[in-house]
Enzyme design. Structure first.
Site, PDB file in Angstrom:
ATOM      1  N   ARG A 159      -1.139  -3.936   8.182  1.00  0.00           N
ATOM      2  CA  ARG A 159      -1.444  -2.733   7.059  1.00  0.00           C
ATOM      3  C   ARG A 159      -1.259  -3.358   5.832  1.00  0.00           C
ATOM      4  O   ARG A 159      -0.056  -3.609   5.615  1.00  0.00           O
ATOM      5  CB  ARG A 159      -0.436  -1.452   7.427  1.00  0.00           C
ATOM      6  CG  ARG A 159      -0.716  -0.457   6.404  1.00  0.00           C
ATOM      7  CD  ARG A 159      -0.318   0.912   6.815  1.00  0.00           C
ATOM      8  NE  ARG A 159      -1.404   1.510   7.627  1.00  0.00           N
ATOM      9  CZ  ARG A 159      -1.153   2.100   8.656  1.00  0.00           C
ATOM     10  NH1 ARG A 159       0.061   2.494   9.088  1.00  0.00           N
ATOM     11  NH2 ARG A 159      -2.034   2.775   9.327  1.00  0.00           N
ATOM     12  N   PRO A 160      -2.182  -3.928   5.035  1.00  0.00           N
ATOM     13  CA  PRO A 160      -1.930  -4.779   3.961  1.00  0.00           C
ATOM     14  C   PRO A 160      -1.091  -4.619   2.833  1.00  0.00           C
ATOM     15  O   PRO A 160      -1.759  -4.250   1.733  1.00  0.00           O
ATOM     16  CB  PRO A 160      -3.348  -5.211   3.575  1.00  0.00           C
ATOM     17  CG  PRO A 160      -4.276  -4.064   4.010  1.00  0.00           C
ATOM     18  CD  PRO A 160      -3.457  -3.376   5.206  1.00  0.00           C
ATOM     19  N   CYS A 161       0.077  -4.032   2.824  1.00  0.00           N
ATOM     20  CA  CYS A 161       0.756  -3.853   1.506  1.00  0.00           C
ATOM     21  C   CYS A 161       1.042  -4.898   0.630  1.00  0.00           C
ATOM     22  O   CYS A 161       1.344  -4.877  -0.658  1.00  0.00           O
ATOM     23  CB  CYS A 161       2.002  -3.076   1.990  1.00  0.00           C
ATOM     24  SG  CYS A 161       3.445  -4.351   3.070  1.00  0.00           S
ATOM     25  N   HIS A 162       0.632  -6.271   1.206  1.00  0.00           N
ATOM     26  CA  HIS A 162       0.912  -7.503   0.173  1.00  0.00           C
ATOM     27  C   HIS A 162      -0.335  -7.327  -0.605  1.00  0.00           C
ATOM     28  O   HIS A 162      -0.066  -8.099  -1.805  1.00  0.00           O
ATOM     29  CB  HIS A 162       0.866  -8.699   1.144  1.00  0.00           C
ATOM     30  CG  HIS A 162      -0.308  -8.750   2.168  1.00  0.00           C
ATOM     31  ND1 HIS A 162      -0.449  -8.124   3.510  1.00  0.00           N
ATOM     32  CD2 HIS A 162      -1.505  -9.708   1.831  1.00  0.00           C
ATOM     33  CE1 HIS A 162      -1.636  -8.691   3.580  1.00  0.00           C
ATOM     34  NE2 HIS A 162      -2.492  -9.258   3.157  1.00  0.00           N
ATOM     35  N   ARG A 163      -1.052  -6.671  -0.428  1.00  0.00           N
ATOM     36  CA  ARG A 163      -2.433  -6.699  -1.525  1.00  0.00           C
ATOM     37  C   ARG A 163      -2.146  -5.805  -2.759  1.00  0.00           C
ATOM     38  O   ARG A 163      -3.248  -5.619  -3.434  1.00  0.00           O
ATOM     39  CB  ARG A 163      -3.822  -5.998  -0.628  1.00  0.00           C
ATOM     40  CG  ARG A 163      -4.171  -6.982   0.238  1.00  0.00           C
ATOM     41  CD  ARG A 163      -5.320  -6.587   1.091  1.00  0.00           C
ATOM     42  NE  ARG A 163      -5.604  -7.858   2.159  1.00  0.00           N
ATOM     43  CZ  ARG A 163      -6.177  -7.331   3.214  1.00  0.00           C
ATOM     44  NH1 ARG A 163      -6.663  -5.868   3.437  1.00  0.00           N
ATOM     45  NH2 ARG A 163      -6.335  -8.133   4.205  1.00  0.00           N
TER      46      ARG A 163
END
Length: 167
Positions: free
Chosen positions: A130-134
């Site tokens: 779940r791409p919170c790094h984006r």
């Protein structure tokens, strides 16, 4: 009685990942070593590597630059607000970045909700998949990441959203 937690650990370029799932096999968390608020292995958890084959294969392909979208059943549990924020994260495409304000707008919240959005993103139990790094600052700065800014930069570099990581 609480539901049994299944787990496995997988080596990755970001360190040894700890994955948990429920009885159905849905991924409930993915944590990196030293993660702020990350899960820590508990003695009552059941080591069930076979439950995580798809996750292990997809993570391997992702880290090799061959997978751009995870197709895993995810079950992060949180408040309705957090789940709306996490759903918006799922819509941020590979190689792209967005801001906290954009996420607030996507879920129909005001700009004043940016801090709450940041808190929900920081509580994301499913790093990487779940791409919170984006999510970055409105000014393009690499703001906080529960897994550490060095890992955030590495993931964004892998996806081509920032220059390739050195070393």
């Amino acid at each position: 009685m609480s539901e049994l937690v299944h787990y496995t650990q997988i080596d990755s370029p970001l360190g040894r990942l700890l994955l948990t799932a429920d009885d159905s096999g849905a991924l409930t968390s993915l944590s990196v070593p030293g993660q702020k608020g990350g899960r820590v292995l508990q003695p009552e958890w059941r080591h069930t590597p076979s439950l995580f084959r798809a996750a292990e294969e997809q993570l391997g392909a992702y880290f090799a630059g061959e997978l751009k979208e995870f197709r895993l059943e995810l079950r992060g549990t949180g408040t309705e607000f957090r789940e709306r924020v996490w759903g918006a994260l799922d819509d941020v495409p590979y190689g792209a970045t967005t801001s906290y304000g954009d996420i607030a707008a996507r879920i129909g919240s005001s700009r004043a909700a940016v801090r709450a959005v940041g808190g929900a993103i920081g509580a994301n139990p499913l790093l990487i998949v779940r791409p919170c790094h984006r999510v970055i600052g409105a000014d393009g700065s690499l703001t906080g990441y529960a897994g550490g800014l060095d890992r955030k930069l590495w993931l964004l570099g892998l996806e081509g959203a920032v220059p390739e990581p050195q070393g």
